[in-house]
Write a protein that holds these residues in place. Sequence first.
Motif, PDB file in Angstrom:
ATOM      1  N   PHE A  83       4.587  -4.680   1.842  1.00  0.00           N
ATOM      2  CA  PHE A  83       4.436  -4.203   0.472  1.00  0.00           C
ATOM      3  C   PHE A  83       5.215  -2.913   0.309  1.00  0.00           C
ATOM      4  CE2 PHE A  83       1.072  -2.539   3.111  1.00  0.00           C
ATOM      5  CZ  PHE A  83       0.989  -1.207   2.782  1.00  0.00           C
ATOM      6  N   GLU A  86      -2.981  -7.902  -4.355  1.00  0.00           N
ATOM      7  CA  GLU A  86      -1.619  -8.369  -4.124  1.00  0.00           C
ATOM      8  C   GLU A  86      -1.528  -9.201  -2.845  1.00  0.00           C
ATOM      9  OE1 GLU A  86       2.482  -8.935  -4.590  1.00  0.00           O
ATOM     10  OE2 GLU A  86       1.017  -8.149  -6.016  1.00  0.00           O
ATOM     11  N   ARG A  89       1.343   0.899  -9.789  1.00  0.00           N
ATOM     12  CA  ARG A  89       0.416  -0.038 -10.417  1.00  0.00           C
ATOM     13  C   ARG A  89      -1.011   0.508 -10.396  1.00  0.00           C
ATOM     14  NH1 ARG A  89       1.808  -5.298  -7.184  1.00  0.00           N
ATOM     15  NH2 ARG A  89      -0.077  -6.064  -8.238  1.00  0.00           N
ATOM     16  N   GLY A  90      -1.343   1.258  -9.348  1.00  0.00           N
ATOM     17  CA  GLY A  90      -2.648   1.910  -9.312  1.00  0.00           C
ATOM     18  C   GLY A  90      -2.785   2.927 -10.426  1.00  0.00           C
ATOM     19  N   PHE A 128       0.527   4.307   3.912  1.00  0.00           N
ATOM     20  CA  PHE A 128      -0.106   4.189   2.600  1.00  0.00           C
ATOM     21  C   PHE A 128      -1.348   5.077   2.540  1.00  0.00           C
ATOM     22  CE2 PHE A 128      -3.296   1.831  -0.025  1.00  0.00           C
ATOM     23  CZ  PHE A 128      -2.716   2.040  -1.264  1.00  0.00           C
ATOM     24  N   ASP A 172       5.450   0.995  -5.299  1.00  0.00           N
ATOM     25  CA  ASP A 172       5.061   0.000  -6.295  1.00  0.00           C
ATOM     26  C   ASP A 172       3.538  -0.066  -6.427  1.00  0.00           C
ATOM     27  OD1 ASP A 172       5.457  -2.380  -8.053  1.00  0.00           O
ATOM     28  OD2 ASP A 172       4.487  -3.408  -6.386  1.00  0.00           O
ATOM     29  N   ILE A 173       2.840  -0.049  -5.307  1.00  0.00           N
ATOM     30  CA  ILE A 173       1.376  -0.120  -5.332  1.00  0.00           C
ATOM     31  C   ILE A 173       0.793   1.116  -6.015  1.00  0.00           C
ATOM     32  CG2 ILE A 173      -0.707  -0.172  -3.916  1.00  0.00           C
ATOM     33  CD1 ILE A 173       0.872  -2.806  -3.999  1.00  0.00           C
ATOM     34  N   SER A 205      -5.514   2.003  -6.426  1.00  0.00           N
ATOM     35  CA  SER A 205      -4.338   1.606  -5.654  1.00  0.00           C
ATOM     36  C   SER A 205      -4.731   0.712  -4.483  1.00  0.00           C
ATOM     37  CB  SER A 205      -3.595   2.845  -5.146  1.00  0.00           C
ATOM     38  OG  SER A 205      -3.073   3.611  -6.222  1.00  0.00           O
ATOM     39  N   VAL A 226      -5.423  -2.668  -5.956  1.00  0.00           N
ATOM     40  CA  VAL A 226      -4.175  -3.335  -6.327  1.00  0.00           C
ATOM     41  C   VAL A 226      -3.512  -3.938  -5.091  1.00  0.00           C
ATOM     42  CG1 VAL A 226      -1.799  -2.919  -7.103  1.00  0.00           C
ATOM     43  CG2 VAL A 226      -3.719  -1.996  -8.417  1.00  0.00           C
ATOM     44  N   LEU A 227      -3.510  -3.182  -4.001  1.00  0.00           N
ATOM     45  CA  LEU A 227      -2.903  -3.673  -2.764  1.00  0.00           C
ATOM     46  C   LEU A 227      -3.682  -4.871  -2.228  1.00  0.00           C
ATOM     47  CD1 LEU A 227      -0.888  -3.502  -0.483  1.00  0.00           C
ATOM     48  CD2 LEU A 227      -2.281  -1.690   0.557  1.00  0.00           C
TER      49      LEU A 227
END
Length: 218
Positions: free
Chosen positions: A16, A201, A24-25, A165, A20-21, A194, A197-198
């Motif tokens: 990932f 995904e 989106r978070g 992360f 991006d994560i 976040s 979201v991860l």
Amino acid sequence: MDRGKLESIISKGVDFEIKDILTRGWETFRVNSMMHIGFTFLLMFVQFLFTFFMEDYLFIFTIFLAPALVTGFYLIANRISQQEFFDFPDYFHGFRYWLAVIIVNLISSILVVLGIFLFVIPAIYLLVSYMFCLLFTVFGGFEFWTSMELSRRLVSTNWFKFFLFGLVLLLINLAGILTLGVGLLFTIPWSYFSVYVLFEELTRDAVIVNSTSDDDHS
């Protein structure tokens, strides 16, 4: 969730983009951000009361309240992802999973603490590896050990990326602390969103139904 599909995801490994994560978070946080800030303030206020005025009973917050309250962030993130309506009381729906999240949080925390006694590296490994154990418990419907193992095995497919992360989230919250703690009202929900979201995904292909709301988490 479909256990077989989860096994397939784990066997293939995951990757990932951290940026991006996080983006989106943040977008998730922006959906009714004042409500997220209000819930975070309440959570911080309750923790403050226990820490400074009921120190002998801090374990009550840590063990019996915090897991369900944290789960509230994940449930709200799920509702936002599914474009479902939510209101302030929905943050407390984590208490619907009260016993399950207490058990998985307590057992995973005990193992992390044992890892500290076995040197720091095992503790760091487990702390990162158990990132998704609450999520597997709530949205997968798995019992505590299965949730912990699924989280550990999923994260272990790309452990260093997950470590980075987690480190970025730590630095974001440290920045929140440096603003006299006010920034935490933004960084705490952003961090939990976040993580959700991860998780969504990475496990999307294993979801059995279209909706994984707190009313149907199979």
